[in-house]
Design a protein around this motif. Sequence first.
Motif, PDB file in Angstrom:
ATOM      1  N   PRO A   1      22.942  75.178  39.855  1.00  0.00           N
ATOM      2  CA  PRO A   1      23.831  74.513  40.854  1.00  0.00           C
ATOM      3  C   PRO A   1      23.582  72.835  40.599  1.00  0.00           C
ATOM      4  O   PRO A   1      24.639  72.244  41.297  1.00  0.00           O
ATOM      5  N   ASN A   2      22.869  72.568  40.036  1.00  0.00           N
ATOM      6  CA  ASN A   2      22.624  71.297  39.760  1.00  0.00           C
ATOM      7  C   ASN A   2      23.654  70.652  38.843  1.00  0.00           C
ATOM      8  O   ASN A   2      23.977  69.462  38.856  1.00  0.00           O
TER       9      ASN A   2
ATOM     10  N   SER B   1      17.858  78.888  39.103  1.00  0.00           N
ATOM     11  CA  SER B   1      17.895  78.110  40.274  1.00  0.00           C
ATOM     12  C   SER B   1      18.336  76.837  39.856  1.00  0.00           C
ATOM     13  O   SER B   1      18.900  76.346  41.076  1.00  0.00           O
TER      14      SER B   1
ATOM     15  N   GLU C   1      27.933  83.622  41.066  1.00  0.00           N
ATOM     16  CA  GLU C   1      27.317  82.685  41.963  1.00  0.00           C
ATOM     17  C   GLU C   1      27.609  81.195  41.449  1.00  0.00           C
ATOM     18  O   GLU C   1      27.763  80.203  42.150  1.00  0.00           O
ATOM     19  N   ALA C   2      27.598  80.901  40.030  1.00  0.00           N
ATOM     20  CA  ALA C   2      27.621  79.703  39.508  1.00  0.00           C
ATOM     21  C   ALA C   2      28.885  78.993  39.958  1.00  0.00           C
ATOM     22  O   ALA C   2      29.176  77.963  40.472  1.00  0.00           O
TER      23      ALA C   2
ATOM     24  N   SER D   1      31.004  79.807  42.556  1.00  0.00           N
ATOM     25  CA  SER D   1      31.001  79.691  44.066  1.00  0.00           C
ATOM     26  C   SER D   1      30.088  78.407  44.469  1.00  0.00           C
ATOM     27  O   SER D   1      30.383  78.133  45.672  1.00  0.00           O
ATOM     28  N   GLN D   2      29.115  78.043  43.648  1.00  0.00           N
ATOM     29  CA  GLN D   2      28.231  77.049  43.935  1.00  0.00           C
ATOM     30  C   GLN D   2      29.030  75.814  43.154  1.00  0.00           C
ATOM     31  O   GLN D   2      28.178  74.516  43.360  1.00  0.00           O
TER      32      GLN D   2
ATOM     33  N   THR E   1      29.642  74.989  39.948  1.00  0.00           N
ATOM     34  CA  THR E   1      29.263  74.861  38.845  1.00  0.00           C
ATOM     35  C   THR E   1      30.220  75.710  37.860  1.00  0.00           C
ATOM     36  O   THR E   1      30.406  76.842  37.869  1.00  0.00           O
TER      37      THR E   1
END
Length: 415
Positions: free
Chosen positions: A172-173, A169, A214-215, A217-218, A220
């Motif tokens: 995305p940071n 989780s 997912e990374a 798309s966020q 990253t």
Amino acid sequence: MKIVNKALLSSVIFLSTAAGIYSPLAQAEAGKVSIMLDGYPLPFPVQPAMMNGTTMVPFRAISEALGITVKWDQASQSITATKAQGNATKQVVLKMGSRNATVDGQTVQLTAAPQTVRGSTMIPLGFFGQQFGATVNWNQGTRTVSITSPREAMYTVGFYALSSFDQKSKIPNFNAVAFGWSRIDTNGQFTTTGKEYKWPQAAGAVTPESILQEADSQGTSPYLMVYSVDGNHELTKILENAQLQEQTISQIVSTATDKQFKGITLDLEGLGWSGDKAKARSDYNAFIKKLSAKAHQAGLKLTVVLHPLNSSYTGYDYKTLGNLADDLIIMAYDYGQKSTSEPLDKVDEAIKLALKETSRDKLILGISMGSEKDSTVNAKIGLAKRYDLKGIAIWRLGIIGETAWAKMNESIEFK
């Protein structure tokens, strides 16, 4: 530690034996003042001293360490300091001998007027905290001023290994995440299978590919990390075998492209421990030159992970590699016991040595959370901020303590 409100700092620190008179001799006799920035000493061209009970410090030394741009105007005998703060820019103008400063066009009174001491402009220490967001604390017992730099945005890289899923989780940071799913094996062959550094198994709907997508798309950037160590001379085999080298480079680039990575993170360790060290450097440079060309042709960025220049591994030419790669990560850790915090003087030295070879906008400071904890990690981040490096790289997701994560967020703004 006795905490003093930064706005009142100048009124409570009284070090001079003669109030109202600036006396370096009297200050020296009373005992030197230490200045710590983010937990590590900050060198000064001139010792901090007292004037009318106010702690006076060299302006440029602290300003540059906090990323503040300083310009001197001889005609007006004034200093202009600017620093970007979010979407705005703060501008402070100080005039020698005047207690009136201008902050973003507004007049602000100083507790003491700027003075010149042996070529250095001295200003009240508390002014930094008031105008540039730094926190200032004073310890009377140790005669130490501790400055904590303000929180700021920084480029961040996270490492993601097979056992990092429980902190997925946090992906995305980060601006980029290097996924350690491939390696060079003992035969010098590139592979995504093996005991570690291998392509993970799918877990229901969660697949390696879905994690990468997912990374991305966020926001990253996912990087394919390729790991190896020259323990069995597997790297030497590649570097000395032109055919194997071409094969390895082709496989790395094609895997990164097929799996839709945005870049390659190359972590090839152990070169230069023994043997012909100059040859190791030359061979590695040639390898990186070929890989860089093919990676860039494929639209991939290249990050090279390196031992620090003050380590025992001397097979790495920072200057040449900095010209070939998009950025370099300094593994400034494993100086001693992995369970203890890395020595700040060694990390500081590693950064300084690297800066002699390549530009700061190419350098990323590697920080191992296997060594650091919540009370030490921000000192390492502080050094990256002090030298205005491109950013930091955290080894690794899965072992970042939540308290340490909270502390890190006090020092930097993640993406």
